[in-house]
Design a protein around this motif. Structure first.
Motif, PDB file in Angstrom:
ATOM      1  N   ALA A 235       1.022  -1.420   0.398  1.00  0.00           N
ATOM      2  CA  ALA A 235      -0.008   0.383   0.182  1.00  0.00           C
ATOM      3  C   ALA A 235       1.050   0.874  -0.046  1.00  0.00           C
ATOM      4  CB  ALA A 235      -1.052  -0.159   1.393  1.00  0.00           C
ATOM      5  N   ASN A 236       1.605   1.163   0.844  1.00  0.00           N
ATOM      6  CA  ASN A 236       2.661   2.430   0.939  1.00  0.00           C
ATOM      7  C   ASN A 236       3.939   2.113  -0.153  1.00  0.00           C
ATOM      8  OD1 ASN A 236       1.353   4.132   3.245  1.00  0.00           O
ATOM      9  ND2 ASN A 236       1.309   1.490   4.138  1.00  0.00           N
ATOM     10  N   GLY A 237       4.556   1.125  -0.783  1.00  0.00           N
ATOM     11  CA  GLY A 237       5.496   1.423  -1.038  1.00  0.00           C
ATOM     12  C   GLY A 237       6.003   1.834  -2.609  1.00  0.00           C
ATOM     13  N   ASN A 238       4.856   1.979  -2.755  1.00  0.00           N
ATOM     14  CA  ASN A 238       4.366   3.437  -4.589  1.00  0.00           C
ATOM     15  C   ASN A 238       5.561   3.009  -5.486  1.00  0.00           C
ATOM     16  OD1 ASN A 238       3.833   4.964  -6.491  1.00  0.00           O
ATOM     17  ND2 ASN A 238       5.113   7.234  -5.340  1.00  0.00           N
ATOM     18  N   LYS A 239       6.447   2.911  -5.938  1.00  0.00           N
ATOM     19  CA  LYS A 239       7.060   2.557  -6.668  1.00  0.00           C
ATOM     20  C   LYS A 239       8.898   1.970  -6.365  1.00  0.00           C
ATOM     21  CE  LYS A 239       5.793   6.394 -10.132  1.00  0.00           C
ATOM     22  NZ  LYS A 239       6.190   7.062 -11.109  1.00  0.00           N
ATOM     23  N   LEU A 240       8.545   1.330  -5.429  1.00  0.00           N
ATOM     24  CA  LEU A 240      10.001   0.630  -4.833  1.00  0.00           C
ATOM     25  C   LEU A 240       9.805  -0.576  -5.357  1.00  0.00           C
ATOM     26  CD1 LEU A 240      10.560   2.110  -1.081  1.00  0.00           C
ATOM     27  CD2 LEU A 240      11.329   2.468  -3.057  1.00  0.00           C
ATOM     28  N   ALA A 241      11.192  -1.790  -5.422  1.00  0.00           N
ATOM     29  CA  ALA A 241      10.641  -2.813  -6.236  1.00  0.00           C
ATOM     30  C   ALA A 241      10.373  -4.056  -5.821  1.00  0.00           C
ATOM     31  CB  ALA A 241      12.214  -3.460  -6.362  1.00  0.00           C
ATOM     32  N   VAL A 242      10.631  -3.180  -4.087  1.00  0.00           N
ATOM     33  CA  VAL A 242       9.970  -4.384  -2.754  1.00  0.00           C
ATOM     34  C   VAL A 242       8.496  -4.572  -3.335  1.00  0.00           C
ATOM     35  CG1 VAL A 242       9.546  -1.787  -0.583  1.00  0.00           C
ATOM     36  CG2 VAL A 242      10.621  -5.019  -0.644  1.00  0.00           C
ATOM     37  N   VAL A 243       8.227  -3.617  -3.306  1.00  0.00           N
ATOM     38  CA  VAL A 243       6.332  -3.736  -3.325  1.00  0.00           C
ATOM     39  C   VAL A 243       6.005  -5.107  -4.220  1.00  0.00           C
ATOM     40  CG1 VAL A 243       3.950  -3.129  -4.609  1.00  0.00           C
ATOM     41  CG2 VAL A 243       6.071  -1.180  -3.236  1.00  0.00           C
TER      42      VAL A 243
END
Length: 255
Positions: A235-243
């Motif tokens: 929900a909060n990681g936006n465009k980070l690869a960790v999503v």
């Protein structure tokens, strides 16, 4: 980027010199030479401060987007453009650190590590303790992310040494680094204990910590709480690869 910087530097320079000329005329009329010298010095100082602000403004804005909005791409673009005209003899530690961090944020850890190794802060001159702190901290984080426990611990210990020598510390990411060490040694409860003692400085860090917590919770067979942590990342990681990593891990524990 160059066009943006040059435009603003030109505008600022013209503004300062316009003010300077006006003050020069006034002081010549009143023959106040001592005050005139002071004004000239202040105007030159103002010019340098303004130039530094305008040159760094894109970097500041992009760094904020990375840390607070979890969007690494503006900073990735800015650092790439800055590097095209950065002189080799300049201190570009902050630029190297930001470039490396954004690459790590899009799951290009090996490239991120190589940037720091190539920069080699040990041979640089006039490097502050704060710059060394961030450099060793980031090296440790990258090695641990790549599964290299020995080098991760090595640079974590160097980070600790710097922290102990500083009166005021802007960054203390040691609990997170220790949590990653615990995960690599399957000490899952230890990892959670470390994360619980970490102060959160920005949303990007909270997302990273939630993902580490999820992996520790899965190791402890607490999948319900792990799902909550993974959903927070998504929900909060936006465009980070960790999503994407969180989505994959969530799918695995739900199946």
């Amino acid at each position: 980027m160059k066009k943006f910087i040059y435009q603003h530097m030109t505008l600022l320079t013209l503004s300062v010199f316009g003010i300077l000329i006006g003050l020069l005329v006034i002081n010549i009329l009143f023959q106040n030479l001592a005050e005139l010298c002071t004004i000239i010095m202040l105007c030159v100082l103002l010019l340098f401060i303004g130039m530094a602000f305008y040159v760094n403004r894109p970097m500041i804005k992009a760094t904020k987007a990375f840390n607070d909005e979890c969007d690494p791409y503006p900073l990735l673009k800015v650092t790439e453009e800055y590097l095209t005209f950065a002189k080799p003899n300049l201190n570009i530690t902050n630029l190297a650190l930001n470039r490396s961090a954004t690459l790590s944020g899009i799951d290009r850890d090996e490239e991120a590590l190589q940037i720091l190794l190539d920069y080699n802060i040990e041979i640089k001159k006039n490097i502050s303790l704060t710059e060394k702190l961030y450099y060793y901290n980031n090296l440790s984080a990258l090695y641990l992310s790549l599964g290299d426990l020995d080098n991760g611990i090595k640079y974590m210990e160097l980070t600790k040494q710097i922290i102990s020598s500083m009166k005021k510390v802007k960054l203390n990411n040691i609990p997170c680094l220790e949590a990653e060490c615990c995960l690599l040694t399957k000490n899952y409860q230890g990892a959670l204990n470390c994360l619980n003692s970490q102060l959160i400085s920005c949303k990007r860090q909270s997302v990273s910590m939630a993902f580490l917590a999820a992996k520790a919770l899965i190791g402890l067979n607490n999948t319900d709480e792990a799902k909550n942590q993974l959903n927070y990342v998504i929900a909060n990681g936006n465009k980070l690869a960790v999503v994407q990593k969180a989505e994959k891990l969530l799918s695995e524990i739900q199946s």
